[in-house]
Write a protein that holds these residues in place. Structure first.
Motif, PDB file in Angstrom:
ATOM      1  N   UNK A 112      11.193   7.436  -9.030  1.00 11.33           N
ATOM      2  CA  UNK A 112      12.392   7.657  -8.274  1.00 11.33           C
ATOM      3  C   UNK A 112      12.494   8.025  -7.181  1.00 11.33           C
ATOM      4  N   UNK A 113      11.777   8.889  -6.687  1.00  7.41           N
ATOM      5  CA  UNK A 113      11.445   9.282  -5.212  1.00  7.41           C
ATOM      6  C   UNK A 113      11.144   8.053  -4.142  1.00  7.41           C
ATOM      7  N   UNK A 154       0.910  -1.042   0.124  1.00  3.87           N
ATOM      8  CA  UNK A 154       0.031  -0.066   0.130  1.00  3.87           C
ATOM      9  C   UNK A 154       0.839   1.312  -0.030  1.00  3.87           C
ATOM     10  N   UNK A 155       2.053   1.025   1.011  1.00  2.31           N
ATOM     11  CA  UNK A 155       2.802   2.329   0.980  1.00  2.31           C
ATOM     12  C   UNK A 155       3.518   2.703  -0.379  1.00  2.31           C
ATOM     13  N   UNK A 156       4.119   1.604  -0.993  1.00  2.35           N
ATOM     14  CA  UNK A 156       4.780   1.589  -1.976  1.00  2.35           C
ATOM     15  C   UNK A 156       4.057   2.098  -3.235  1.00  2.35           C
ATOM     16  N   UNK A 157       2.853   1.663  -3.339  1.00  3.55           N
ATOM     17  CA  UNK A 157       1.998   2.160  -4.326  1.00  3.55           C
ATOM     18  C   UNK A 157       1.648   3.713  -4.364  1.00  3.55           C
ATOM     19  N   UNK A 158       1.227   3.908  -3.128  1.00  6.16           N
ATOM     20  CA  UNK A 158       1.082   5.366  -2.710  1.00  6.16           C
ATOM     21  C   UNK A 158       2.323   6.449  -2.901  1.00  6.16           C
ATOM     22  N   UNK A 159       3.497   6.029  -2.708  1.00  8.83           N
ATOM     23  CA  UNK A 159       4.877   6.578  -2.860  1.00  8.83           C
ATOM     24  C   UNK A 159       4.992   6.849  -4.500  1.00  8.83           C
ATOM     25  N   UNK A 209      10.893  -4.262   5.750  1.00 10.96           N
ATOM     26  CA  UNK A 209       9.851  -3.639   5.158  1.00 10.96           C
ATOM     27  C   UNK A 209       8.807  -3.011   6.121  1.00 10.96           C
ATOM     28  N   UNK A 210       8.661  -3.328   7.319  1.00  6.30           N
ATOM     29  CA  UNK A 210       7.998  -2.482   8.267  1.00  6.30           C
ATOM     30  C   UNK A 210       8.717  -1.235   8.579  1.00  6.30           C
ATOM     31  N   UNK A 211      10.170  -1.232   8.677  1.00  2.00           N
ATOM     32  CA  UNK A 211      10.791   0.124   8.787  1.00  2.00           C
ATOM     33  C   UNK A 211      10.533   0.903   7.450  1.00  2.00           C
ATOM     34  N   UNK A 212      10.372   0.537   6.263  1.00  6.02           N
ATOM     35  CA  UNK A 212      10.129   1.287   5.329  1.00  6.02           C
ATOM     36  C   UNK A 212       8.520   1.835   5.380  1.00  6.02           C
ATOM     37  N   UNK A 213       7.535   1.316   5.676  1.00  7.11           N
ATOM     38  CA  UNK A 213       6.322   1.798   5.394  1.00  7.11           C
ATOM     39  C   UNK A 213       6.089   2.666   6.757  1.00  7.11           C
ATOM     40  N   UNK A 214       6.459   2.318   7.866  1.00  7.98           N
ATOM     41  CA  UNK A 214       6.437   3.104   8.960  1.00  7.98           C
ATOM     42  C   UNK A 214       7.238   4.437   9.031  1.00  7.98           C
ATOM     43  N   UNK A 215       8.494   4.101   8.380  1.00  7.07           N
ATOM     44  CA  UNK A 215       9.360   5.357   8.342  1.00  7.07           C
ATOM     45  C   UNK A 215       8.883   6.259   7.318  1.00  7.07           C
ATOM     46  N   UNK A 216       8.367   5.763   5.988  1.00  8.18           N
ATOM     47  CA  UNK A 216       7.738   6.705   5.225  1.00  8.18           C
ATOM     48  C   UNK A 216       6.834   7.438   5.517  1.00  8.18           C
ATOM     49  N   UNK A 269      13.715   6.294  -1.433  1.00  8.47           N
ATOM     50  CA  UNK A 269      13.574   6.282   0.006  1.00  8.47           C
ATOM     51  C   UNK A 269      13.419   4.932   0.442  1.00  8.47           C
ATOM     52  N   UNK A 270      12.719   4.080  -0.494  1.00  3.45           N
ATOM     53  CA  UNK A 270      12.378   2.394  -0.090  1.00  3.45           C
ATOM     54  C   UNK A 270      13.900   1.732   0.176  1.00  3.45           C
ATOM     55  N   UNK A 271      14.649   1.785  -0.753  1.00  5.89           N
ATOM     56  CA  UNK A 271      15.850   1.291  -0.974  1.00  5.89           C
ATOM     57  C   UNK A 271      16.739   1.511   0.366  1.00  5.89           C
ATOM     58  N   UNK A 272      17.186   2.680   0.652  1.00  6.29           N
ATOM     59  CA  UNK A 272      17.843   2.991   1.778  1.00  6.29           C
ATOM     60  C   UNK A 272      17.129   2.585   3.107  1.00  6.29           C
TER      61      UNK A 272
END
Length: 313
Positions: free
Chosen positions: A76-77, A64-69, A126-133, A81-84
């Motif tokens: 690119x943006x 959900x967060x990846x599609x939103x981003x 993955x949880x670090x990504x979606x909560x971090x974003x 964010x996601x890869x780091x």
């Protein structure tokens, strides 16, 4: 793009429902297994919840967060964010489960999926990504109103607040999830803060600051624009995950972590969301500010909104 938005919405709803199933299994069914006799296919649902519920809710949140981003910021943006976020948090977790630094001496148990190197479930970064974003976007949007004419102060403040919002979630999540009837990780040397070492907070805050800083450096010369009307999504993600952790802590009787999380997590997140809405009402329909006058390529721009952009140069 509408189809992507529908998938995003479906995954977000599934993410929230999966957390609800997880709570029911951990807090209701495990202490009172007789409850299953009143639920159609109760045994099957319980087995599914315990076997794959944790993995499912994290995967749905990530999608959900990846599609939103992607929809809001461009590919690119999204990826910068996601890869780091994924790679840096995974490195921290592997280091932590191997050496005890930077979080303390802990190990993951079963329930969160395949373990990378036999140490860290693949769902954890993955949880670090979606909560971090979600945390960073909310902080960036809210502080953009306060520091729109001071971009470097804005950047530093957004990173610091975003990392604090992320860490605040762990204030509430970690004590309960490591001491529930079916724990997902455990501390070899329990700490003074409801079983957590204080070092854990520093590890969370530091890891969040590092990957948010890397993302901010990638974003500094690109068009990063979010309409204020689209900030409901990261707020729902943040509050939904906080509510999951809060209910777990309430069941365990951990009230101080809940109060701390509300004070330095939920309240600032809601204030940031509100500041972005106020900013929109004043005539600026962007919840973020473009850091450079250089334009992203047409493949790297969001395609569903055309908000007003304020240049800081």
């Amino acid at each position: 793009m509408k189809r992507l938005a529908d998938i995003e919405r479906f995954c977000l709803v599934g993410h929230l429902i999966s957390m609800g199933f997880g709570l029911a299994g951990l807090l209701l069914v495990m202490p009172h297994p007789e409850f299953l006799s009143f639920v159609p296919a109760g045994q099957t649902l319980f087995r599914w919840s315990m076997a794959g519920g944790g993995v499912t809710y994290i995967l749905l949140g990530t999608i959900a967060v990846a599609i939103y981003a992607y929809r809001m910021l461009g590919w690119r943006n999204w990826l910068t964010f996601m890869l780091p976020a994924v790679l840096i948090s995974l490195s921290s977790e592997l280091l932590g489960t191997s050496t005890g630094f930077p979080f303390g001496d802990y190990s993951y148990l079963s329930g969160l999926g395949y373990k990378i190197a036999g140490l860290v479930p693949f769902t954890i970064p993955l949880s670090w990504f979606y909560l971090g974003f979600s945390s960073y976007v909310l902080a960036r949007a809210g502080l953009g109103r306060l520091f729109a004419n001071r971009p470097w102060l804005w950047q530093v403040s957004a990173i610091a607040l975003g990392a604090l919002l992320l860490t605040s979630w762990d204030f509430v999540l970690d004590p309960a999830m490591s001491q529930t009837a079916m724990p997902f990780w455990y501390w070899h040397q329990p700490g003074a803060f409801f079983g957590m070492p204080y070092q854990n907070f520093a590890g969370w805050l530091g890891t969040g600051i590092i990957f948010m800083t890397v993302a901010a450096l990638f974003w500094r010369k690109r068009s990063i624009v979010l309409p204020a009307s689209q900030l409901d999504f990261p707020l729902v993600v943040y509050l939904g995950n906080f509510a999951f952790a809060m209910i777990m802590s309430m069941a365990a009787g951990f009230w101080i972590p809940i109060g701390l999380g509300l004070l330095v997590g939920v309240v600032p997140a809601v204030v940031c969301w509100k500041l972005a809405q106020v900013r929109s009402l004043t005539g600026i329909d962007a919840a973020d500010v473009m850091l450079s006058s250089s334009q992203a390529s047409s493949l790297d721009k969001p395609t569903t909104h055309t908000p007003v952009v304020v240049s800081t140069k």
